[in-house]
Write a protein that holds these residues in place. Structure first.
Motif, short mmCIF file in Angstrom:
data_model
loop_
_atom_site.label_atom_id
_atom_site.label_comp_id
_atom_site.label_asym_id
_atom_site.label_seq_id
_atom_site.Cartn_x
_atom_site.Cartn_y
_atom_site.Cartn_z
N ASP A 160 5.56 6.25 -2.45
CA ASP A 160 6.54 7.31 -2.27
C ASP A 160 7.90 6.74 -1.85
OD1 ASP A 160 7.15 9.96 -2.50
OD2 ASP A 160 6.62 10.46 -0.43
N ALA A 161 7.90 5.51 -1.34
CA ALA A 161 9.14 4.92 -0.85
C ALA A 161 9.82 4.05 -1.91
CB ALA A 161 8.87 4.09 0.40
N CYS A 162 9.08 3.18 -2.59
CA CYS A 162 9.70 2.25 -3.53
C CYS A 162 9.22 2.44 -4.97
CB CYS A 162 9.47 0.81 -3.08
SG CYS A 162 7.78 0.24 -3.25
N SER A 163 8.38 3.41 -5.23
CA SER A 163 7.90 3.78 -6.58
C SER A 163 7.12 2.68 -7.29
CB SER A 163 9.06 4.23 -7.47
OG SER A 163 9.70 5.35 -6.90
N CYS A 164 6.65 1.66 -6.55
CA CYS A 164 5.84 0.64 -7.19
C CYS A 164 4.39 1.09 -7.23
CB CYS A 164 5.98 -0.69 -6.46
SG CYS A 164 5.10 -0.70 -4.90
N ARG A 165 3.57 0.39 -7.97
CA ARG A 165 2.16 0.76 -8.11
C ARG A 165 1.23 -0.16 -7.32
NH1 ARG A 165 2.02 1.50 -14.59
NH2 ARG A 165 3.83 2.83 -14.74
N ASN A 166 1.79 -1.02 -6.49
CA ASN A 166 0.97 -1.97 -5.74
C ASN A 166 0.45 -1.31 -4.46
OD1 ASN A 166 1.70 -3.82 -7.70
ND2 ASN A 166 3.45 -4.52 -6.53
N LEU A 167 -0.47 -0.38 -4.62
CA LEU A 167 -1.03 0.33 -3.48
C LEU A 167 -2.49 -0.07 -3.29
CD1 LEU A 167 0.41 3.87 -4.20
CD2 LEU A 167 1.17 2.30 -2.45
N VAL A 168 -2.87 -0.20 -2.03
CA VAL A 168 -4.27 -0.47 -1.70
C VAL A 168 -4.72 0.61 -0.73
CG1 VAL A 168 -4.21 -2.97 -2.12
CG2 VAL A 168 -3.59 -2.08 0.12
N PRO A 169 -6.02 0.96 -0.73
CA PRO A 169 -6.48 1.97 0.23
C PRO A 169 -6.29 1.50 1.66
CG PRO A 169 -8.11 1.59 -1.49
CD PRO A 169 -7.06 0.53 -1.65
N LEU A 170 -5.93 2.44 2.54
CA LEU A 170 -5.71 2.11 3.95
C LEU A 170 -6.99 1.62 4.61
CD1 LEU A 170 -3.67 2.12 6.29
CD2 LEU A 170 -4.28 4.47 6.74
N SER A 171 -8.14 2.06 4.09
CA SER A 171 -9.43 1.67 4.67
C SER A 171 -9.89 0.29 4.22
CB SER A 171 -10.49 2.72 4.31
OG SER A 171 -10.52 2.89 2.89
N SER A 172 -9.20 -0.29 3.23
CA SER A 172 -9.61 -1.62 2.74
C SER A 172 -9.12 -2.70 3.71
CB SER A 172 -9.02 -1.86 1.35
OG SER A 172 -7.61 -2.03 1.44
N PRO A 173 -9.74 -3.89 3.69
CA PRO A 173 -9.32 -4.97 4.60
C PRO A 173 -7.84 -5.31 4.46
CG PRO A 173 -11.38 -5.53 3.53
CD PRO A 173 -10.90 -4.26 2.88
N VAL A 174 -7.34 -5.37 3.22
CA VAL A 174 -5.92 -5.68 2.99
C VAL A 174 -5.05 -4.55 3.55
CG1 VAL A 174 -4.17 -6.11 1.22
CG2 VAL A 174 -6.46 -7.04 0.94
N MET A 217 -7.26 13.56 -0.62
CA MET A 217 -6.95 12.22 -1.12
C MET A 217 -6.79 11.24 0.05
SD MET A 217 -3.77 10.98 -3.36
CE MET A 217 -4.02 9.71 -4.55
N GLN A 218 -7.24 10.00 -0.17
CA GLN A 218 -7.19 9.04 0.91
C GLN A 218 -5.79 8.41 1.03
OE1 GLN A 218 -9.45 5.52 0.39
NE2 GLN A 218 -9.03 5.32 -1.78
N LYS A 219 -5.50 7.93 2.24
CA LYS A 219 -4.22 7.30 2.49
C LYS A 219 -4.19 5.91 1.87
CE LYS A 219 -2.33 9.58 6.47
NZ LYS A 219 -1.61 9.38 7.72
N MET A 220 -2.99 5.53 1.38
CA MET A 220 -2.81 4.24 0.74
C MET A 220 -1.70 3.48 1.45
SD MET A 220 -4.87 4.51 -2.04
CE MET A 220 -4.33 3.65 -3.49
N VAL A 221 -1.71 2.16 1.28
CA VAL A 221 -0.68 1.28 1.83
C VAL A 221 0.00 0.56 0.69
CG1 VAL A 221 -0.20 -0.63 3.39
CG2 VAL A 221 -2.05 0.92 3.91
N CYS A 222 1.34 0.52 0.73
CA CYS A 222 2.11 -0.21 -0.28
C CYS A 222 2.19 -1.67 0.14
CB CYS A 222 3.50 0.39 -0.42
SG CYS A 222 4.54 -0.51 -1.58
N THR A 223 1.79 -2.58 -0.76
CA THR A 223 1.84 -4.01 -0.43
C THR A 223 3.26 -4.56 -0.53
OG1 THR A 223 1.32 -4.57 -2.71
CG2 THR A 223 -0.53 -4.43 -1.19
N ASP A 224 4.18 -3.83 -1.12
CA ASP A 224 5.57 -4.28 -1.27
C ASP A 224 6.42 -3.88 -0.07
OD1 ASP A 224 4.77 -5.29 -3.64
OD2 ASP A 224 6.25 -4.23 -4.86
N CYS A 225 6.35 -2.59 0.34
CA CYS A 225 7.26 -2.12 1.39
C CYS A 225 6.52 -1.63 2.63
CB CYS A 225 8.18 -1.03 0.84
SG CYS A 225 7.33 0.53 0.50
N GLU A 226 5.19 -1.75 2.66
CA GLU A 226 4.35 -1.38 3.80
C GLU A 226 4.39 0.12 4.11
OE1 GLU A 226 5.85 -3.95 6.80
OE2 GLU A 226 4.72 -5.67 6.10
N TRP A 227 4.71 0.93 3.12
CA TRP A 227 4.69 2.38 3.29
C TRP A 227 3.23 2.83 3.39
CZ3 TRP A 227 2.52 6.07 0.01
CH2 TRP A 227 2.83 7.41 0.31
#
Ligand SMILES: [Zn+2]
Length: 94
Positions: free
Chosen positions: A52-66, A1-11
């Protein structure tokens, strides 16, 4: 599975998948009615990554520009944090 970035807490990391519904409801549905149990199981399947940190669903792929931008900002912020007005603990001047 690819790594994701949380847009809320930057996890940053591989997020766990959210499982909807209740295991008990699924169990009861299977006990009494096979077809609703199967439908419920399909609906319940874990398919939404959550932070995994704040349980929100606002995740974007780490490889995406955002994702790249958020990861860089988080890295800069954590690197600059100890130097914010405080003396460097690794300094040789005593
Ligand atoms: Zn988060």
């Amino acid at each position: 599975m690819q790594k994701m970035v949380c847009t809320d807490c930057e996890w940053v990391g591989e997020p766990p998948k959210l499982i909807r519904g209740s295991g008990w409801i699924e169990f009861v549905l299977y006990l009494f009615y096979i077809l609703p149990g199967i439908i419920y199981s399909i609906w319940r399947r874990p398919n939404m990554p959550v932070c995994d940190a704040c349980s929100c669903r606002n995740l974007v792929p780490l490889s995406s520009p955002v994702g790249i931008r958020i990861a860089k900002l988080a890295e800069i912020r954590t690197r600059n944090l100890p130097a914010a007005g405080e003396p460097d603990p690794n300094s040789t001047f005593t």
